[in-house]
Design an enzyme around this catalytic site. Structure first.
Site, PDB file in Angstrom:
ATOM      1  N   GLU A   1      12.726   1.258   7.008  1.00 37.35           N
ATOM      2  CA  GLU A   1      11.644   0.353   6.318  1.00 37.35           C
ATOM      3  C   GLU A   1      11.719  -0.045   4.922  1.00 37.35           C
ATOM      4  O   GLU A   1      11.350  -0.901   4.550  1.00 37.35           O
ATOM      5  CB  GLU A   1      10.398   1.191   6.419  1.00 37.35           C
ATOM      6  CG  GLU A   1       9.246   0.583   6.367  1.00 37.35           C
ATOM      7  CD  GLU A   1       8.200   1.709   6.187  1.00 37.35           C
ATOM      8  OE1 GLU A   1       8.171   2.847   5.692  1.00 37.35           O
ATOM      9  OE2 GLU A   1       6.885   1.321   6.196  1.00 37.35           O
TER      10      GLU A   1
ATOM     11  N   ASP B   1       1.023  -1.261   0.080  1.00 36.07           N
ATOM     12  CA  ASP B   1      -0.121   0.173  -0.040  1.00 36.07           C
ATOM     13  C   ASP B   1       0.913   1.265   0.001  1.00 36.07           C
ATOM     14  O   ASP B   1       1.409   1.437   1.107  1.00 36.07           O
ATOM     15  CB  ASP B   1      -0.831   0.076   1.230  1.00 36.07           C
ATOM     16  CG  ASP B   1      -0.306  -0.457   2.618  1.00 36.07           C
ATOM     17  OD1 ASP B   1       0.743  -1.197   2.485  1.00 36.07           O
ATOM     18  OD2 ASP B   1      -0.729   0.147   3.571  1.00 36.07           O
TER      19      ASP B   1
END
Ligand SMILES: OC[C@H]1O[C@H](O[C@H]2O[C@H](CO)[C@@H](O)[C@H](O)[C@H]2O)[C@H](O)[C@@H](O)[C@@H]1O
Length: 553
Positions: free
Chosen positions: A473, A275
């Site tokens: 991340e 996403d």
């Protein structure tokens, strides 16, 4: 919608000070007293009066099975990489979280889902477990010999399947309508491969079957006469953790039904873990050019999900074999076989030489590079007799898409949209799937590329770590040692799955990687390159003066 916090997730993570019913009563009275039009300051005061700070339900937890020098470190030759491995092992202590007792006593005051054992979280804004992140975290823990922590996390997920029937996207009640790529069976297999605890595998069978059937029953579609699965959310409304963002993108739709459809497409994309990305766009011309309002996730048959479901069926069959359940083993082998045939018939694309997602609206393959196109290699979801042909095709697909030209890793897609799962971002889990996939197919050429990409990923993550002392991340394909950005929230550090992948690859490649002669070597690579540039400039200046004196004077 008042945007009290820079990150929408903050509000939904806050603790209630009174019961949900009482809080709603107070809210209704508050709205009535302000003629349904409170100012931002009034809303802020209401929130401060009725909600506690984010994260107060959790304590930092130092894993009780943590060991100072896990044996994988002995496999790492380079002293800087070895030290890095030690640092990463230390970071588990920063990412450990335990729920306070009050969460178990008064769960309705919290959005966190109570689980029995402590967890290792991704980090940054993500202070709860995430489903697919846990796969790489658990593997990292196993390499660090933290078997109890790993087993505790798996048992948490199993307890959630027993309670609600499936594993939500992450450990918050607001994720209840969607899951993530189903890797629980893979986690149990990792644990059992490390510990040889067959009993654990056999005991997990009922839950694994239940989760598998949940995915099949709630995600299935027909494509070209075959049963396959799509990512599909089952809740209503915008994502609570990104409420204002979703309401704003829904403004371009004019009916409640169209807005609701849009929310579902977004939440289904969140279920995929990617996403957001152009991977989920189908515009009116049937291409991937567009923006979030073109998301049509539910109409795209994804390669990775179907490959992972095939793997689930194979793992369940393997565990039934351990239990001596011959009939059940055959039943799950047959299910795996059917998924494999469907992948071959619908998703394998002879012309492209790779698997491609399939567009159900326009009934055509989506010929766009996404890392997940290579997922079947990881779980061997192809006919083994085709190994040489598939290896050659996939290697020429990689060449055609120039995937070997990026200094910072294989980008998730080749399309620059500003969304975080698009170019130039590189993510550890997909890097892992691609690189382990090329290794698994086993041909010398694929394994050579796999190793070179694996080394590059380790060195590039190390360069980023040495420059910033942080694990990210996501990273930047265009820049060796650069971290990623874009999307709807800021740069996150920590970071569970990134650390897990690096620990595993330090164990795998640590004996053969040296940092000398790479941009990652030396005390500070930027300093070294600065020295290089200065030296060239000085030599140039002296040469210039020499030529000037000899020829022109
Ligand atoms: O709040 C926005 C979205 O954040 C999460 O997604 C991202 O982080 C997860 C945790 O690392 C990761 O699993 C996911 O792949 C990332 O895209 C969350 O999972 C989403 O549901 C949420 O909408």
């Amino acid at each position: 919608m008042a945007k009290l916090f820079p990150d929408s997730k903050t509000f939904v993570d806050m603790k209630l000070k009174a019961s949900p019913e009482k809080t709603m009563e107070l809210f209704e009275a508050f709205m009535a007293s302000k003629n349904n039009a409170p100012t931002n300051d009034e809303i802020r005061k209401f929130v401060n009066d009725n909600f506690g700070d984010k994260g107060t339900e959790l304590e930092v937890w130092s894993p009780t099975d943590w060991v100072e020098n896990p044996a994988f470190l002995n496999l790492v030759n380079d002293p800087d990489l070895k030290q890095w491995g030690m640092d990463l092992n230390n970071i588990w202590k920063e990412l450990g979280r335990k729920m306070k007792d009050d969460v178990h006593k008064n769960p309705e005051y919290y959005s966190i889902i109570p689980v029995p054992n402590p967890v290792i979280v991704p980090g940054g804004r993500f202070i709860e477990f995430y489903y697919w992140d846990s796969y790489w975290i658990i593997r990292g823990l196993l390499y660090c010999e933290m078997r109890n922590t790993a087993r505790g996390m798996i048992e948490n997920l199993m307890s959630i399947v027993q309670r609600i029937g499936f594993i939500p996207n992450g450990g918050r009640v607001y994720y209840w309508g969607r899951s993530q790529p189903p890797l629980l069976a893979g986690m149990v297999k990792s644990y059992v491969d490390f510990t040889k605890d067959d009993r654990f595998a056999i005991n997990a069978l009922e839950i694994l079957e239940h989760e598998f059937e949940y995915f099949i029953n709630n995600h299935s579609v027909q494509a070209k006469g075959h049963d396959l699965a799509v990512y599909r959310d089952s809740s209503k409304g915008p994502r609570p953790e990104s409420y204002s963002e979703d309401v704003e993108t829904a403004e371009s739709f004019h009916t409640d039904e169209a807005k609701e459809d849009h929310y579902s497409e977004l939440k289904s994309a969140a279920e995929s873990g990617m996403d957001f990305s152009s991977r989920w766009y189908i515009n009116e011309n049937g291409t991937n050019i567009g923006n979030l309002s073109d998301a049509k996730t539910r109409s795209i048959v994804p390669v990775d999900l179907n490959a992972i479901l095939y793997w689930n069926a194979k793992i369940i069959a393997e565990f039934h074999a351990k239990a001596g359940n011959v009939d059940k083993m055959a039943e799950y082998e047959t299910k795996a076989q059917k998924i494999k045939e469907a992948i071959q018939a619908v998703l394998w694309n002879e012309e492209a030489g790779c698997w491609l997602d399939y567009d159900l609206i326009n009934e055509k393959p989506r010929d766009y590079f996404v890392t997940s196109n290579l997922a079947p290699l990881w779980v061997k979801a192809y006919n083994i007799s085709d190994t040489d042909k598939i290896s050659a095709s996939v290697l020429s697909y990689i060449e055609k898409n120039k995937l070997d030209t990026f200094p910072g890793g294989v980008p998730n897609t080749l399309y620059h949209t500003g969304e975080q799962w698009d170019f130039p971002n590189v993510w550890a889990p997909l890097q892992y799937i691609v690189i382990e996939g090329l290794d698994n197919i086993g041909t010398p050429e694929a394994q050579k590329l796999s190793k070179s990409w694996g080394h590059r990923w380790v060195k590039s993550n190390f360069a980023a770590y040495r420059d910033s002392r942080a694990m990210f991340e996501k990273y930047d394909a265009e820049k060796f040692g650069g971290h990623g950005g874009g999307g709807e929230y800021g740069v996150q550090k920590g970071f569970g799955w990134t650390n897990g992948v690096i620990i595993e690859w330090l164990a795998k490649y640590g004996h053969e990687i040296s940092l000398s002669n790479t941009g990652a070597a030396g005390p500070n690579s930027r300093f070294v390159s600065l020295l290089g540039v200065t030296a060239i400039a000085l030599i140039g200046a002296f040469a210039g003066r020499f030529i000037w004196r000899t020829w022109f004077k």
